[in-house]
Design a protein around this motif. Sequence first.
Motif, short mmCIF file in Angstrom:
data_model
loop_
_atom_site.label_atom_id
_atom_site.label_comp_id
_atom_site.label_asym_id
_atom_site.label_seq_id
_atom_site.Cartn_x
_atom_site.Cartn_y
_atom_site.Cartn_z
N VAL A 17 0.82 -1.21 0.00
CA VAL A 17 0.00 0.00 0.00
C VAL A 17 0.86 1.26 0.00
CG1 VAL A 17 -1.87 1.21 1.17
CG2 VAL A 17 -1.71 -1.27 1.34
N PHE A 18 0.51 2.19 -0.85
CA PHE A 18 1.18 3.49 -0.89
C PHE A 18 0.49 4.38 0.14
CE2 PHE A 18 2.37 7.60 -2.93
CZ PHE A 18 3.73 7.38 -3.05
N ASN A 19 0.76 4.09 1.41
CA ASN A 19 0.05 4.79 2.49
C ASN A 19 0.84 6.00 2.98
OD1 ASN A 19 2.11 3.62 3.97
ND2 ASN A 19 0.81 1.91 4.67
N SER A 20 0.35 6.64 4.02
CA SER A 20 1.00 7.90 4.38
C SER A 20 2.42 7.68 4.90
CB SER A 20 0.15 8.73 5.35
OG SER A 20 -0.26 7.94 6.41
N SER A 21 2.69 6.51 5.48
CA SER A 21 4.07 6.34 5.95
C SER A 21 5.03 6.17 4.76
CB SER A 21 4.17 5.22 6.99
OG SER A 21 4.44 3.99 6.38
N VAL A 22 4.58 5.49 3.72
CA VAL A 22 5.42 5.40 2.51
C VAL A 22 5.59 6.79 1.89
CG1 VAL A 22 5.65 4.39 0.21
CG2 VAL A 22 4.65 3.05 2.06
N MET A 23 4.50 7.53 1.87
CA MET A 23 4.57 8.88 1.28
C MET A 23 5.53 9.76 2.06
SD MET A 23 0.77 9.94 0.03
CE MET A 23 -0.44 8.76 0.56
N ARG A 24 5.50 9.62 3.39
CA ARG A 24 6.39 10.43 4.21
C ARG A 24 7.85 10.11 3.89
NH1 ARG A 24 4.50 9.52 9.34
NH2 ARG A 24 6.00 7.83 9.51
N GLN A 25 8.11 8.82 3.70
CA GLN A 25 9.49 8.42 3.38
C GLN A 25 9.92 8.90 2.00
OE1 GLN A 25 9.63 4.15 3.64
NE2 GLN A 25 8.96 4.22 5.78
N ARG A 26 8.99 8.89 1.06
CA ARG A 26 9.41 9.02 -0.33
C ARG A 26 9.14 10.38 -0.97
NH1 ARG A 26 10.24 4.17 -3.60
NH2 ARG A 26 10.62 2.50 -2.14
N LEU A 27 8.34 11.20 -0.31
CA LEU A 27 8.02 12.49 -0.92
C LEU A 27 8.80 13.60 -0.24
CD1 LEU A 27 4.13 12.20 -1.22
CD2 LEU A 27 5.79 12.00 -3.08
N PRO A 28 9.19 14.63 -0.99
CA PRO A 28 9.77 15.81 -0.35
C PRO A 28 8.78 16.35 0.69
CG PRO A 28 9.90 15.97 -2.74
CD PRO A 28 9.08 14.77 -2.43
N LYS A 29 9.31 16.88 1.78
CA LYS A 29 8.48 17.26 2.92
C LYS A 29 7.28 18.15 2.53
CE LYS A 29 9.42 18.25 7.74
NZ LYS A 29 10.43 18.73 8.68
N GLN A 30 7.56 19.15 1.72
CA GLN A 30 6.49 20.10 1.35
C GLN A 30 5.37 19.41 0.57
OE1 GLN A 30 7.10 22.39 3.65
NE2 GLN A 30 5.58 23.36 2.30
N ILE A 31 5.80 18.54 -0.33
CA ILE A 31 4.84 17.81 -1.16
C ILE A 31 4.00 16.88 -0.29
CG2 ILE A 31 4.62 16.15 -3.06
CD1 ILE A 31 5.87 18.45 -4.31
N TYR A 32 4.70 16.20 0.62
CA TYR A 32 4.00 15.29 1.52
C TYR A 32 2.93 16.05 2.31
CZ TYR A 32 3.13 12.40 5.65
OH TYR A 32 2.53 11.70 6.65
N LYS A 33 3.33 17.22 2.79
CA LYS A 33 2.38 18.02 3.57
C LYS A 33 1.16 18.40 2.75
CE LYS A 33 4.92 20.31 7.27
NZ LYS A 33 5.74 21.52 7.51
#
Length: 701
Positions: A17-33
């Motif tokens: 699953v591309f969940n929020s923890s994966v997103m936090r690891q893989r996306l630049p901080k601003q984008i993740y936010k």
Amino acid sequence: MPNSAKESVSDLFGSKVFNSSVMRQRLPKQIYKSVLKTINEDLPLEENIADVVATAMMDWAIEQGATHFTHWFQPMTGITAEKHDSFISPTADGKIIMEFSGKELIKGEPDASSFPSGGLRATFEARGYTAWDPTSYAFVKGTTLYIPTVFCSYSGEVLDKKTPLLRSMEALSDQAVRILKLFGKDDVKKVTTTIGAEQEYFLVEREMYKKRKDIILTGRSLFGAKPPKGQEKDDHYFGKIRGRVAKYMDELDKELWKLGISSKTRHNEVAPSQHEMAPIFTSTNMATDHNQLIMEMMQRVAYRHNLACLLHEKPFEGVNGSGKHNNWSMATNTGENLLDPTDNPADNKQFLLFLCATIEAVYKYSELMRISVASAGNDHRLGANEAPPAIVSVFLGEQLTAILKSIATGEKITNAKDLVMELGVKSLPSFIVDATDRNRTSPFAFTGNKFEFRMLGSNQSISGPNITLNTIVADVLEDFADTLEKASDLDAAIDALLKESVERSKNIVFNGNNYSDEWVEEAARRGLPNLKTTPAALETFLLEKNVELFGKHGIFTKTEMASRYEILLEEYCMTINIEALTTLDLAKQEIIPAAITYSKEVGESLLVKKNCSDAIDVTVETALLKKSSALLAQMYQAISALETALEGVEGCDGPQAEAYYFCNTVIPAMNAVREPADALEMIVAEKYWPFPSYKDILFYV
Ligand code: ADP
Ligand code: MG
């Protein structure tokens, strides 16, 4: 559990699953936010941000073995749809690169012309589009990245089950937040409805399933004599899970965990070969997607184990069918369950407001609740002493009922066991939470800190029932908020409002046995609708109050409702038409020839004996021949009658009349074919019978 097993389950969970923890690891901080903001505040995603998300998503998906992506949507068929595209993109030098753009993530354009639209979308305007729903995570299944999406026609009309669900969640949130403001809870920005859907199913031997054309084509057996042993001994419910089934369940759990579905509980159900699984509750949107995946995985994993998983509401006559229990509540973004009565007196009124709003909503729109679970398959269950009846009512339990009664009448509570309470809502006793009295027969039961809507069929998408539930509760909450926001004395206004609401909706509350005949009579006296069949239920769909309701909350336009009404009727007619044709096919191609072959053998025995000597007793052969010939004749006649009945469909005036015709004419004609066939099954020698019997199927796995 050894440490390694512990670790492996938690490693497994959500690994696809591309969940929020994966997103936090893989996306630049601003984008993740900004993605989080999109998810939490239901905002659209900007395209330049979407590009970054898409690339990260693709890179991650490729690591999980994906080569393709698909927009995954939920058209009106009630199942899911997908069309896979690979990530490959050609380069100038004749090679390829893997590419996935923000645009492809956000929007897709599948051909919409082959999905049911109820006349909404003319075929010349076949374009539809899908749009990413970031509130449900993308995942990898097999070699494909699945992106949950909504599905609309090009002109914006809704063609799916997800869009109205999201809208209904929003409608409820808006109104619930207004109420919470009155209690000073300004920090609550969003209220999410939560769902835990318990799923029932049957497991049967795949080899046997393959020999039953009726189950393959219609999901249920159209023939089958009652087995010598049924469920009367109650030896299956919560019984020991046998090895083969246990292995199946183990693998199912693992597959579901990978997809981030928290499969939690599993047990045997009432009927032989029947089982249940329940996940831990989550947001309605996610739970709906998950339930679709659960149903799919149940079937897929069964295949790997040489089993077949039956999700039909009534696969076997005379044996309990399968349902789905939709546990529903409302939770704030600050973590409060709004249907949880607390010990804190200040919160009691808030709890009672949400409780009473739900009760009143079900009372006011009970037809819609009934419609939301109406299907040809579920008609076999509702009211058949195994599932709640077609009459919608609410179970509250003795104590809560006593409290509401005292609110309405102003009388002190003195009866209920250890409950002695002053008038009003000074303090709710915490034992309500324990839900001591459990009622398994109620269609809509309060179970301590949530409501359990129990009328759903095992096969259906949970989307419809929750669209209804969310919208009707939003509607009453809106009335409540309108009244209370104007009040000068809030406390007094709440007391008055609760009193009126309880008084208005008291007829929907019933704590007794919903399966009893007395309840049917009592409900009629109370004026509660008893919509026994799908056509009868659907006929109330376009009632003025329903059209107003969905329009007012921006869920469906009148046109969209009319189209949905038509789709539901069509679906019903189509289902029964297929069943009728399959009945004819099996009767003519399999059962009659088998019975004739058997008769021939009996006849030959009779002739041989007679040829030897007139003194030999041929009573058995004569009796068997007589009986089977009579049943064959009865069956043959019933077949012609069913054929004639089907020809009559043409003459129906419109879809509603057609649905009634299928219900009142075609179904009885089908049953008339089944009756002599099942009687023949009891006579004809097993080796001649063309397909496995109930006793073979139900007691094998
Ligand atoms: P049972 O109904 O068999 O007693 P439980 O009460 O434990 O079982 O829960 C049944 C289902 O209800 C589970 O899927 C559970 O996660 C779900 N559930 C529990 N609390 C809530 C809630 N607040 N909102 C929605 N579903 C819930
Ligand atoms: Mg339950």
